[in-house]
Design a protein around this motif. Sequence first.
Motif, mmCIF file in Angstrom:
data_model
loop_
_atom_site.group_PDB
_atom_site.id
_atom_site.type_symbol
_atom_site.label_atom_id
_atom_site.label_comp_id
_atom_site.label_asym_id
_atom_site.label_seq_id
_atom_site.Cartn_x
_atom_site.Cartn_y
_atom_site.Cartn_z
ATOM 1 N N PHE A 50 38.775 23.973 -21.778
ATOM 2 C CA PHE A 50 38.947 22.554 -22.107
ATOM 3 C C PHE A 50 39.358 21.843 -20.826
ATOM 4 O O PHE A 50 39.858 22.459 -19.895
ATOM 5 N N ARG A 51 39.111 20.540 -20.791
ATOM 6 C CA ARG A 51 39.551 19.757 -19.635
ATOM 7 C C ARG A 51 40.941 19.210 -19.914
ATOM 8 O O ARG A 51 41.262 18.851 -21.039
ATOM 9 N N ARG A 52 41.754 19.099 -18.876
ATOM 10 C CA ARG A 52 43.049 18.429 -18.981
ATOM 11 C C ARG A 52 43.550 18.209 -17.576
ATOM 12 O O ARG A 52 43.170 18.929 -16.657
ATOM 13 N N SER A 53 44.383 17.174 -17.417
ATOM 14 C CA SER A 53 45.049 17.050 -16.135
ATOM 15 C C SER A 53 46.455 16.499 -16.270
ATOM 16 O O SER A 53 47.418 17.241 -16.193
ATOM 17 N N CYS A 54 46.613 15.191 -16.508
ATOM 18 C CA CYS A 54 47.967 14.617 -16.419
ATOM 19 C C CYS A 54 48.871 15.054 -17.556
ATOM 20 O O CYS A 54 50.075 15.088 -17.410
ATOM 21 N N ALA A 55 48.285 15.341 -18.713
ATOM 22 C CA ALA A 55 49.038 15.806 -19.881
ATOM 23 C C ALA A 55 49.968 14.759 -20.482
ATOM 24 O O ALA A 55 50.871 15.092 -21.245
ATOM 25 N N GLY A 57 48.432 11.381 -21.367
ATOM 26 C CA GLY A 57 47.640 10.262 -21.879
ATOM 27 C C GLY A 57 47.247 9.214 -20.864
ATOM 28 O O GLY A 57 47.026 8.069 -21.220
ATOM 29 N N VAL A 58 47.148 9.581 -19.595
ATOM 30 C CA VAL A 58 46.776 8.597 -18.579
ATOM 31 C C VAL A 58 45.441 8.933 -17.904
ATOM 32 O O VAL A 58 44.685 8.046 -17.530
ATOM 33 N N CYS A 59 45.116 10.210 -17.769
ATOM 34 C CA CYS A 59 43.909 10.569 -17.009
ATOM 35 C C CYS A 59 42.655 10.584 -17.879
ATOM 36 O O CYS A 59 41.541 10.478 -17.374
ATOM 37 N N GLY A 60 42.821 10.730 -19.194
ATOM 38 C CA GLY A 60 41.673 10.652 -20.099
ATOM 39 C C GLY A 60 40.791 11.889 -20.146
ATOM 40 O O GLY A 60 39.651 11.824 -20.587
ATOM 41 N N SER A 61 41.299 13.042 -19.703
ATOM 42 C CA SER A 61 40.467 14.258 -19.658
ATOM 43 C C SER A 61 40.271 14.931 -21.013
ATOM 44 O O SER A 61 39.258 15.578 -21.231
ATOM 45 N N CYS A 74 46.738 15.703 -25.504
ATOM 46 C CA CYS A 74 48.082 15.619 -24.912
ATOM 47 C C CYS A 74 48.931 14.536 -25.559
ATOM 48 O O CYS A 74 50.133 14.487 -25.330
ATOM 49 N N ILE A 148 40.855 4.471 -20.138
ATOM 50 C CA ILE A 148 40.932 5.689 -19.328
ATOM 51 C C ILE A 148 39.639 6.506 -19.396
ATOM 52 O O ILE A 148 39.610 7.660 -18.983
ATOM 53 N N LEU A 149 38.576 5.917 -19.928
ATOM 54 C CA LEU A 149 37.258 6.565 -19.967
ATOM 55 C C LEU A 149 37.295 7.944 -20.641
ATOM 56 O O LEU A 149 36.652 8.885 -20.187
ATOM 57 N N CYS A 150 38.053 8.028 -21.728
ATOM 58 C CA CYS A 150 38.166 9.319 -22.398
ATOM 59 C C CYS A 150 37.007 9.579 -23.349
ATOM 60 O O CYS A 150 36.823 10.695 -23.822
#
Lengths: 235, 586
Positions: A50-55, A57-61, A74, A148-150
Amino acid sequence: MEVTFKILRYNPEKDKEPHYEQYRFEAHENMTVLDCLHKIKWEHDGSLAFRRSCAHGVCGSDGMRINGKNHLACSTLLKDLNTKDTITIEPLPSMPIVKDLILDMTDFYEKYYAVKPYLINKSPVPPDSERLQSNEDAEKLFESAKCILCACCTTSCPSTWSNDNYIGPAALLKAYRFVFDTRDDAADERLDIIDTPDGIWRCHTIFNCIESCPKEINITWHISQLKKELSNREL
Amino acid sequence: MIHKFDVVIVGAGGAGLRAAVEIPKGYSCAVISKVFPTRSHTGTAQGGVCAALSNEEDDSWLNHAFDTVKGSDYLGDQDAIEIMCQDAPRAIIELEHMGMPFSRTKEGKIAQRKFGGHTKPEDPNDPNSRRLPVQRACYSADRTGHVMLQTLYENCIKNNVNFFSEYYLTDLIIEDGTCKGLIALDMATSEIHTFHAKAVMFATGGYGRVYRITSNAHVGTGDGCALVYQAGLPLEDMEFYQFHPTGLWRLGILVSEAARGEGGILRNSANEPFMEVYAPTVKDLAPRDMVSRAIISEIRAGRGILGSDGTYYINLDLTHLGKKVIDEKIPEITGFARTYLGVEPTKESVPIQPTAHYAMGGIPTNYDTEVLYDNKGKTVTGFYAAGECACVSVHGGNRLGTNSLLDIVVFGRRGGKKIAEFLETAKQIDFNSDPSEKTKEKLTNLLSQSGNEKTAVIRRELQQNMMDKCGIFRNETDLTEMKQLIMQYKERYNNITVQDKSSVFNTDLVETIELANMLDIAESINDGALNRKESRGAHMREDFPKREDEKWMKHTFIWKDGSGGNPRIDYKPVIKTRFEPMERKY
């Protein structure tokens, strides 16, 4: 407490079709769905992708379908879900699955690029100072600029489900962000781009986008402002 | 697959994107990033980006430079700081011209607010008079980093920049003192790509993930810095790692200093506004290193608030600000408090604890972003670094809030300009041998090695122990223990089994490579901390509590290649222009 996750899994190198796998594990109500996916990946099955980054709710991954609703993993806490029943996790609908919860988002990004998502200003800028803009005018952009282009909105829309070519709420929201920027000179160009049968007119005000937006953006309202602008233009 | 470009930029956060915008159209430029550009960590910056624009009150770049030097605890290089602060107003106006949406003043100018450590003399005619907080941080509600990242990415789209998203950097190719390119893994397919370039810029961000409680994204694993270290080049001032005072309790999610800039107050278990004791003049707007230490000191003195899980926190009180200020000026961070802690900030205090936040140290560069080959000023031909991964050094021992967003746009642009200048005469130099062999061998080994260790287990132990032994307060005993632990983790690393053997989005494999990088980063932080026997900025040694300018006003350079598995350490003098060191009181 014990929770059960049912996750749609797909490994293109092994599987013909996506299938569900179940995981039962000890969790806490303050854990997010992303925390749970990490727990599964880190303790049970390292191959879960799965994609994730900031965890937070800001990066939209990490937009995904959680119990049938589009949301960020997240930003969804277990305490907000019914943990007595199985929690179902699937990738967002309407996009090709690459592996597990990872989608090919090329088409989503292409539609975002289509609305010319950058400021177009043909008049010279003041050399040593900012362009003036009232705070009121600036704040008109803030809600749309939160995006956030999620892809939660676009993939929640029945118009997207029934027509691959529909530009979708996320791209329309981005169009709003620039059409209503007092500093931008290309409103007409952008309005032309969305004034097509597969553009803004395929929005039938179903409101799914609002419900699925993790940033609580009133997307339908923004789209309605664009529609108004288009009707005014035609008069 | 081999790609040829004039310049390859690694990292699509603010520094990388700003540099990409600057590369003239006639040159081919690629940006590679392990996430889609708008997912980069710049997007999580909240409170502001500072510049002495004087939109709200009189200010000057010299005030800003003074604050930055003092905030750095006199470890920042003053020539670079002067460049940054002098260039700041231009850089912010340029962002506005690019389309960045800002909050505005009544006159329609860019709005500014107070932030920690940013001050000006009370009497404008007497530079030595008492310094009070000044409104210098330009902002867009509390989403400044988010809209900055969007704006820079939008400008890259406009300029048709080539992006390679979800490509993971695995090797840096330096031969005969010249950077010739890099190797990256296409995460979607596991294909190895060789990028052959005349110039390479690292804008790879920080490494907060070496700590357990951090504001940093999962991608913040220090890959760029680690590859530089692994290539035999030095890293600078790695022991200076900033803990932001206000992370959400247990989670570390950032609660911007803007919350205190707008009037928020830290309170202990007796409800006392304790910052008055530690920084009588600027109180809650003291620099981050001091506020973080004050919070831990309060907790150690028994004045923390006991949480449900047995750990202690401190309260951030925003209740007196009123709903309007909270909803308009700091909506995002108060939303985090509601979502993650179930706290309503208009009615109750927000539980916070310090959170690992920002790397002052990193890849040593000069103020034109050229990477230093050694501590004598020699540079690596064709290699540049900017942003958090770089150490210019404008932040010295402690970065002031809002200076990181400024750093990325000022030095991202300077890097782009310097690269363009370099490309006028640069040639593409052939590799001595196939540079992708090392990566291929590494990946084959990682996928075939087996043992009873797990990446996540070693990583969690590393993060927890870095927090406990190499965090806000440090001492010889803890740091020595940490050194042993890191050596053990490195041995255990060889017994990791990567469970996922597939070649499509093998994030298990990527996390395992990241862990190797994190172990090297942790080693360089910890060895730097063990070696520096003084306290300065964010580096606080309980056994050496004083700043020792005569002995230690110098930058640490650390190399991986010392004897007996130990890193080697040397120093570089701090560059001083006009600001004499003084006692750091606020």
